[in-house]
Design an enzyme around this catalytic site. Structure first.
Site, short mmCIF file in Angstrom:
data_model
loop_
_atom_site.label_atom_id
_atom_site.label_comp_id
_atom_site.label_asym_id
_atom_site.label_seq_id
_atom_site.Cartn_x
_atom_site.Cartn_y
_atom_site.Cartn_z
N HIS A 122 12.93 -13.38 -95.35
CA HIS A 122 12.37 -14.10 -96.27
C HIS A 122 13.09 -13.58 -97.61
O HIS A 122 13.96 -14.48 -97.96
CB HIS A 122 11.49 -14.42 -96.59
CG HIS A 122 11.53 -15.32 -98.18
ND1 HIS A 122 11.39 -16.18 -98.36
CD2 HIS A 122 10.67 -13.94 -99.24
CE1 HIS A 122 11.15 -17.04 -99.25
NE2 HIS A 122 11.26 -15.80 -100.00
N CYS A 147 14.20 -20.75 -94.86
CA CYS A 147 13.58 -19.16 -93.95
C CYS A 147 12.83 -19.59 -92.60
O CYS A 147 12.13 -19.99 -92.43
CB CYS A 147 13.84 -18.15 -94.57
SG CYS A 147 11.84 -18.29 -94.61
N ASP A 200 27.64 4.35 -96.79
CA ASP A 200 27.57 5.12 -98.89
C ASP A 200 27.70 6.31 -98.40
O ASP A 200 27.62 7.17 -96.89
CB ASP A 200 26.08 4.95 -99.01
CG ASP A 200 25.97 5.80 -100.89
OD1 ASP A 200 26.93 5.96 -101.22
OD2 ASP A 200 25.10 5.93 -100.95
N CYS A 231 9.34 -19.11 -93.69
CA CYS A 231 9.14 -20.58 -94.81
C CYS A 231 8.69 -21.54 -93.62
O CYS A 231 7.76 -22.44 -93.91
CB CYS A 231 9.20 -20.64 -96.16
SG CYS A 231 9.77 -19.24 -97.42
N ASP A 268 24.36 -4.13 -103.16
CA ASP A 268 23.92 -4.33 -102.06
C ASP A 268 22.39 -3.36 -102.49
O ASP A 268 22.76 -2.79 -103.40
CB ASP A 268 24.11 -2.41 -101.20
CG ASP A 268 24.02 -1.25 -102.07
OD1 ASP A 268 24.45 -0.71 -102.96
OD2 ASP A 268 23.02 -0.93 -101.60
N CYS A 281 12.54 -23.21 -99.68
CA CYS A 281 13.24 -22.24 -98.76
C CYS A 281 13.85 -22.60 -97.46
O CYS A 281 12.00 -23.24 -96.21
CB CYS A 281 12.77 -20.64 -99.07
SG CYS A 281 13.18 -19.37 -98.12
#
Length: 330
Positions: free
Chosen positions: A294, A265, A51, A268, A225, A263
RNA sequence: GGAGGAGUGCCCGAGUGGCUAAAGGGGGCGGACUGUAAAUCCGUUGGCUUCGCCUACAAUGGUUCGAAUCCAUUCUCCUCCA
């Protein structure tokens, strides 16, 4: 924050965002240039978008002074005086060596008077022309223009037409999700996305929550984003298929189930809500790591599913399915 | 045994006659966070039949129109001396 680049890659994230303003102030873009560029400096070999610092002009407003030439501001770190101009932003982003560089714009606050936004949009467009002029290495870096216009549809349209005329490799929608009601944000988004060419990336800056991702995609947005997933992670909130979960809540003290049953991940698969609550309340650094991992996983996987749903021509069904769970009872 | 010092809300701690249901932290509970000045910030935290009442500053008794604050006694803890 709280994530190793390798972990970000493992999530399936394809690109990361860095900030010109902050890196310019610390450690200094010269340091990063000497380090061999941002990719090497931070050990990320995928694409990086930076940015321009335009948003900081807006978010750190009490420290700055805007003129035709650029923005004078004082460093919040040591009070030193600096000036950012479109040329300067391009030069700094060149030093950083990012793949996508953003135009130096002014993000008008919400609410803003029509006349103010009109001036602001025109200034942003003039700045964009200067950015394009100053940007040399078009082979290695792609300059994206940013549409502004506040909550005024005619200004949005004008802004879009003016920046599209410059024939850039990508375009962003800026100045949304700055505190306005969701309905208004969607109404403005509805009105202006189509002015941006369909064959170039369309990037909705600073968004957002899972529902905003669906709404954005539905209106033709390709890129997003947001600091939200990692920031709320550090502050104890997890995004789940059943809606946000505030892991601080007392009701999770003895909840030995995963954050999100659906989930896959790392967090999890290995930890319970009770544990996540414990490490958060104990101020353990692993709390930020596990929850950030997560939340990023959740958003990345959601976007993957959205892409798949589009390919299968069932985006609307998937959106309804997602919303049904997300806004249903926990 | 002697001499000093101290006991305040869940914890630490300010307060030395009325503006004190009691500063400020911490902890607890709840909330916010959207192109990152954020591991930050905000609210709340004695009880109840809540425009009022009750119970509260170790305990008991007293002085006073009025006491966490003054006096007496008791209990507990800390430091120093024997």
């Amino acid at each position: 924050k709280a994530m190793r680049p390798e972990q970000v890659a493992e999530l399936g994230a394809q690109i990361i965002l860095s900030n010109t303003y902050h890196l310019y102030l610390r450690p200094g873009s010269d340091v990063i240039r000497e380090a061999g560029g941002l990719h090497r400096f931070m050990n990320w070999d995928g694409p990086i978008l930076t940015d321009s610092g335009g948003f900081q002009v807006f978010s750190l407003a009490d420290l700055r002074d805007i003129s035709e030439d650029g923005v004078r501001f004082r460093s919040y770190i040591d009070g030193s005086k600096h000036e950012f101009t479109p040329e300067k932003s391009m030069r700094v982003q060149e030093d950083l060596g990012s793949d996508i560089i953003m135009a130096f714009d002014e993000c008008a606050p919400y609410p803003s008077e029509y006349d103010y936004v009109k001036q602001s949009v025109e200034l942003t467009t003039r700045w964009l022309r200067r950015c394009k002029e100053a940007h040399k290495d078009t082979e290695r870096q792609s300059l994206f223009g940013i549409m502004q216009g506040g909550m005024y549809k005619d200004l949005r349209r004008k802004s879009a037409e003016d920046i599209v005329a410059l024939d850039l490799p990508g375009y962003a929608v800026g100045g949304l999700s700055v505190g306005e009601p969701k309905e208004l944000m969607l109404e403005i988004l509805d009105s202006c996305v189509d002015y941006l060419p369909e064959d170039r990336p369309r990037y909705l800056m600073g968004v957002g929550t899972p529902d905003y991702l669906f709404e954005g995609v539905e209106r033709g947005i390709d890129m997003f984003d947001c600091v939200l997933p990692t920031r709320i992670a550090r502050n104890g909130t997890a995004l789940t298929s059943r809606g946000p979960v505030n892991i601080k809540n007392a009701r999770f003290e003895r909840d030995f189930t995963p954050l999100d049953h659906e989930c896959g991940c790392y967090t999890c698969r290995n930890y319970s809500r009770a544990y996540l609550r414990h490490v958060f309340k104990s101020n353990e650094i692993i709390s930020s790591m596990l929850l950030s991992n997560h939340n990023l996983w959740f958003l990345v996987k959601t976007m993957e599913r959205i892409r798949k749903a589009i390919e299968d021509d069932r985006f609307t069904e998937y959106k309804e399915e997602f919303y049904g769970k997300y806004y249903g009872s926990l």
